[in-house]
Design a protein around this motif. Structure first.
Motif, PDB file in Angstrom:
ATOM      1  N   MET A 181     -22.077  -9.753   2.599  1.00 20.10           N
ATOM      2  CA  MET A 181     -20.430  -9.832   2.090  1.00 20.10           C
ATOM      3  C   MET A 181     -19.969  -8.663   1.323  1.00 20.10           C
ATOM      4  O   MET A 181     -20.381  -7.951   0.772  1.00 20.10           O
ATOM      5  N   ARG A 182     -19.291  -8.134   2.110  1.00 16.11           N
ATOM      6  CA  ARG A 182     -18.038  -7.307   1.731  1.00 16.11           C
ATOM      7  C   ARG A 182     -16.800  -7.675   1.136  1.00 16.11           C
ATOM      8  O   ARG A 182     -15.892  -8.190   1.043  1.00 16.11           O
ATOM      9  N   ILE A 183     -15.971  -6.890  -0.199  1.00 19.60           N
ATOM     10  CA  ILE A 183     -14.695  -6.761  -0.449  1.00 19.60           C
ATOM     11  C   ILE A 183     -13.582  -5.862  -0.249  1.00 19.60           C
ATOM     12  O   ILE A 183     -14.407  -4.267   0.042  1.00 19.60           O
ATOM     13  N   LEU A 184     -12.842  -5.867   0.698  1.00 16.87           N
ATOM     14  CA  LEU A 184     -11.464  -5.403   1.022  1.00 16.87           C
ATOM     15  C   LEU A 184     -10.754  -5.482   0.130  1.00 16.87           C
ATOM     16  O   LEU A 184     -10.124  -5.935   0.161  1.00 16.87           O
ATOM     17  N   LEU A 185     -10.447  -4.442  -0.044  1.00 22.36           N
ATOM     18  CA  LEU A 185      -8.738  -4.431  -1.177  1.00 22.36           C
ATOM     19  C   LEU A 185      -7.873  -4.075  -1.014  1.00 22.36           C
ATOM     20  O   LEU A 185      -8.149  -3.107   0.051  1.00 22.36           O
ATOM     21  N   PHE A 186      -7.001  -4.498  -0.916  1.00 25.31           N
ATOM     22  CA  PHE A 186      -5.375  -4.773  -0.107  1.00 25.31           C
ATOM     23  C   PHE A 186      -4.282  -3.951  -1.322  1.00 25.31           C
ATOM     24  O   PHE A 186      -4.181  -4.501  -2.676  1.00 25.31           O
ATOM     25  N   THR A 187      -3.334  -3.314  -1.516  1.00 25.59           N
ATOM     26  CA  THR A 187      -2.123  -3.679  -2.410  1.00 25.59           C
ATOM     27  C   THR A 187      -0.895  -4.562  -1.947  1.00 25.59           C
ATOM     28  O   THR A 187      -0.416  -4.337  -0.447  1.00 25.59           O
ATOM     29  N   ALA A 188      -0.395  -4.782  -2.594  1.00 23.98           N
ATOM     30  CA  ALA A 188       1.428  -5.265  -2.211  1.00 23.98           C
ATOM     31  C   ALA A 188       2.349  -5.138  -3.085  1.00 23.98           C
ATOM     32  O   ALA A 188       1.681  -5.411  -4.520  1.00 23.98           O
ATOM     33  N   SER A 189       3.515  -5.295  -2.534  1.00 22.34           N
ATOM     34  CA  SER A 189       4.057  -5.294  -3.492  1.00 22.34           C
ATOM     35  C   SER A 189       4.685  -6.847  -4.520  1.00 22.34           C
ATOM     36  O   SER A 189       5.893  -6.440  -6.025  1.00 22.34           O
ATOM     37  N   ASP A 190       4.459  -7.354  -4.032  1.00 20.91           N
ATOM     38  CA  ASP A 190       5.305  -8.733  -4.704  1.00 20.91           C
ATOM     39  C   ASP A 190       4.358 -10.068  -3.512  1.00 20.91           C
ATOM     40  O   ASP A 190       3.509  -9.703  -2.319  1.00 20.91           O
ATOM     41  N   VAL A 191       4.439 -11.070  -3.755  1.00 22.84           N
ATOM     42  CA  VAL A 191       3.696 -12.189  -2.826  1.00 22.84           C
ATOM     43  C   VAL A 191       4.413 -12.423  -1.405  1.00 22.84           C
ATOM     44  O   VAL A 191       3.434 -12.117  -0.308  1.00 22.84           O
ATOM     45  N   ASP A 192       5.647 -12.266  -1.133  1.00 24.21           N
ATOM     46  CA  ASP A 192       6.349 -11.429   0.450  1.00 24.21           C
ATOM     47  C   ASP A 192       4.976 -10.693   1.155  1.00 24.21           C
ATOM     48  O   ASP A 192       4.878 -10.624   1.733  1.00 24.21           O
TER      49      ASP A 192
END
Length: 328
Positions: free
Chosen positions: A96-107
């Motif tokens: 398996m691979r890991i895809l990282l993503f960013t987000a400013s908050d939970v929404d």
């Protein structure tokens, strides 16, 4: 061998059909134990690695897990980096691979998760930093999207019976061990510095400190609280001292708080942090270490079961024990 091992090579070495090799790789639960062991030995001996692109086309799965890369807050942010490194290694062992993503908050995180699901970019998620009222588990559960959390489902009446798999570290036992040790060293005014409640992790760590005080027959206390910030911790402890509080030792919910407490108390008062960051090591601050390699391995196992496909394989959980690293 002069060429990379193939399924046919593994089948020949193990004395089985290619379909049996495929079952071992993708559906090991249907293979007899003795055959499974023989094929796995052949795979290891030949150094066979499944062709990832062909597997993704065949199964219509991305072989990818999504994880939010959170902003770094305080000196304990390095803990997530260590966890992600261990998670990548554990996932890679399962193809398996890991895809990282960013987000400013939970929404914003939910918006990104929806896009990844709609684009078939991931097969499941590993959620971190769970909290009271966390909407992510319900969102994923309503859509039958596989996921596991690093952190307990705080707020449920019975977290052990949660409808999804989770893994966490027993911060309560870690702070209890730290408090017990300090009491055994003769300290009787052992204070606590944590985060404002409700905080799932922070409240559990506070309970560990309180457990230690009660076991020693020492007066219970509310402890101090502030945001996870070095300057705020320094001000909070200094203000408490100015108000007449006396500490001959202090246990903290994070290394960030412990560093601020050290600035206020000086090096003559023992301080114990949490997360065993490089800063704590460099400054000689004792700290509770989380077994992040074991956490990552357990998260992948709970999510994937014994096979090599992402499934809601378990609704179980793992609560792992930390250890206190004593310095000074």
């Amino acid at each position: 061998m002069t060429h990379p091992a193939t399924v046919a090579d593994v089948a020949l070495a193990a004395g089985v059909s290619r379909q049996t090799v495929s079952n071992v790789l993708n559906r090991p639960e249907v293979v007899r134990p003795e055959t499974l062991s023989r094929v796995q030995a052949a795979i290891q001996g030949l150094g066979y690695r499944p062709h990832a692109s062909a597997r993704r086309l065949r199964t219509r799965q991305s072989s990818t897990l999504g994880v939010r890369l959170e902003p770094v807050h305080g000196i304990s942010g390095a803990v997530l980096d260590r966890f992600l490194h261990a998670l990548v290694e554990s996932a890679d062992e399962r193809g398996m691979r890991i895809l990282l993503f960013t987000a400013s908050d939970v929404d914003d995180e939910l918006t990104h998760m929806e896009r990844l699901v709609e684009g078939s970019d991931v097969d499941g998620f590993v959620l971190t930093s769970t909290f009271h009222g966390d909407p992510r588990a319900a969102w994923l559960g309503d859509r039958d999207i596989p996921f596991v959390t690093f952190g307990r489902p705080w707020g449920l009446p019975d977290m052990d019976a949660a409808p999804h798999p989770w893994v966490d570290v027993d911060g309560r036992s870690g702070l209890r061990e730290a408090t017990d040790h300090l009491v055994a060293q003769g300290h009787r005014r052992v204070g606590f510095l944590g985060w404002p409640s409700p905080s799932g992790q922070g409240d559990e760590r506070r309970r560990g400190w309180q457990d230690g005080l009660r076991a020693a027959g020492l007066p219970d206390a509310a402890g101090l609280t502030c945001e996870d910030d070095v300057a705020a911790a320094t001000r909070t402890v200094a203000s408490a001292i100015d108000g007449g509080a006396g500490f001959d030792a202090l246990v903290c919910a994070s290394d960030t708080l412990a560093l601020g407490a050290r600035f206020a108390l000086g090096s003559g008062v023992p301080v114990v942090g949490y997360d065993d960051t490089p800063v704590a090591e460099a400054l000689g601050i004792s700290s509770v270490e989380q077994p992040l390699v074991e956490v990552a391995s357990a998260a992948v196992e709970l999510l994937m079961g014994t096979g090599r496909s992402v499934l809601p394989a378990s609704t179980g959980h793992r609560l792992l024990a930390p250890r206190v690293v004593w310095r000074g």
